[in-house]
Scaffold this motif. Sequence first.
Motif, short mmCIF file in Angstrom:
data_model
loop_
_atom_site.label_atom_id
_atom_site.label_comp_id
_atom_site.label_asym_id
_atom_site.label_seq_id
_atom_site.Cartn_x
_atom_site.Cartn_y
_atom_site.Cartn_z
N HIS A 26 -7.51 6.17 1.54
CA HIS A 26 -7.97 5.94 2.90
C HIS A 26 -9.50 5.92 2.88
O HIS A 26 -10.15 6.84 3.37
N ARG A 55 0.83 -1.21 0.00
CA ARG A 55 0.00 0.00 0.00
C ARG A 55 0.87 1.27 0.00
O ARG A 55 0.65 2.18 -0.79
N GLU A 57 -6.52 15.83 2.16
CA GLU A 57 -5.45 15.85 3.16
C GLU A 57 -4.16 16.52 2.71
O GLU A 57 -3.31 16.82 3.53
N HIS A 58 -3.98 16.79 1.44
CA HIS A 58 -2.68 17.34 0.99
C HIS A 58 -2.64 18.86 0.99
O HIS A 58 -1.57 19.45 1.00
N HIS A 101 -7.14 8.74 -3.36
CA HIS A 101 -6.13 9.35 -4.22
C HIS A 101 -6.46 8.89 -5.64
O HIS A 101 -6.11 7.78 -6.04
ZN ZN Z 1 -2.91 9.72 1.55
#
Ligand code: ZN
Length: 485
Positions: free
Chosen positions: A395, A345, A441-442, A402
Amino acid sequence: SVERNDTLNPLTRELPQRVSDRIRDIVGERGILTDPADTAPYLSDWRGAYKGKAALVVRPASTAEVSGVLALCHQEGIPVVTQGGNTGLCGGSMPDASGRQIVLSLNRLNRIRNIDAANDTLVAEAGCILADVQNAAREVGRLFPLSMGSEGSCTIGGNLATNAGGIAVLRYGNMRDLTLGIEVVLPDGRIWDGLRGLRKDNTGYDLKHLFIGSEGSLGVITAAVLKLYPLPTEKAVAFAALPSPEAAIELFKHLRSLCGPRLTGFELMSRMSLDFVLRHMAGCTDPMAEPHPWYLLIELTDSSPTANLRELIETGLMGPLEDGQVLDAVIAADEAQAAALWKLREGISEAQNFEGPSIKHDISVPVSSIPGFIDKASAALSNEIPGIRLVCYGHVGDGNLHFNLSKPPDSENADFRAQAGRIGRVVYDVVAQFTGSISAEHGLGQSKRQDIVRYKSDLELELMRSIKGLLDPKAIMNPGKVLPD
Ligand code: ZN
Ligand code: FAD
Ligand code: MLT
């Protein structure tokens, strides 16, 4: 107008001599980098996706030094790009091409100031590497749960500034949830000491949340009080093959009911993602005899020695295996096997880099909408660019995918990169149909800041600009990032 200083390295020519001299006085000789060989790692990212130039790379070693540098930059109107581990994925830590900006790297501000095991807190400076903080917590029998593929290089400051997520958000939350207090140097050099280790504090606006997730655009975070948790003593890791994302969400509901908070990791990946890892990452092998369309990496953890997690995960997978919702499954027999499964992963991001340029879409939708989103977005893209390779993983227990793309094998790199804006809009319009987010999240950095104009309301954008104007009236903090033009 800028005075030239031809006696210094070419990098510093954009800065007046008296300014670089004063910065040197504040941070000392070790705190300044000018040699191109030394500055190079600060001026491009690991993917080669972003490049920049800087007037100086400045490396303060204390909060007081950060304060001195910012006060000077504020006075002189010099733009500052704060940098942690430079592992961000949207160009937030990269200066622009003007050569006028200063890179402020916090990698020397890296002490763990305090651990209070009874209060379950740890105070770390912003330049601490995430893995070092995890280790320091482990040494006192505690867990700092933030975890991600970049943890050997990313820093606490970068984690805070991006409100990082990672692979254990399902159980412990993201960086915002893991932080009790922060210390910040404001753009004019004033220091806000908000290092309170309190779980309850309702004394007005919770200012730390303004800075968490602000991607260096409002101030420099110099330290934080982080939450610690009991160290898990039991763990079970399984790798399951599935026919579809629908089956993955069914299994998620089933395991959440069965395992409750023990369900810590729930990561989906497509066959294409696994193929890339098997092709490019040393030592990775397919744990199953034949290929399947989708996979899940599932982790259960517990701190109670009486918990039999292996039995629990076997029970959880048995029914779905019988009715075909799970096609095959392996359960790690020991820590080495668990690590090998996780590598399948965590290696995806790096492996994709070997396949030429990638376009990343870090999106979230409600967990229940994951299958619908994958269907619609995949169809829209395959129409738009025949042969495009969908490297879809993430996730999913948090609704975060993603939805990354690699170019068609026979196309030119430059042609593919040039289409990033158009492709992004195709994906993000589908995200919007599911009331999702274009950055889970980025962060926005430089790559997604213009896109938010299309997906945020005018009022939301106006409020963001007002906050920026209030805290950074001279707009010296990370210009060209987060906020749209
Ligand atoms: Zn991630
Ligand atoms: P940088 O890249 O240096 O900076 C990121 C942003 O924060 C920039 O805007 C910068 O200006 C700002 N900044 C940095 N330090 C400070 C500070 N002290 N004060 C104010 N602003 C600051 N991210 C996730 O969320 N989840 C994942 O699962 C995940 N997996 C990843 C896997 C890989 C292999 C890689 C390469 C990256 C991954 N990331 C992930 C992205 C990245 O690691 C995170 O965004 C991380 O939090 C960035 O930390 P950094 O120290 O490298 O920050
Ligand atoms: C990950 O979870 O592996 C990263 O956040 C995703 C990426 O590199 O796109």
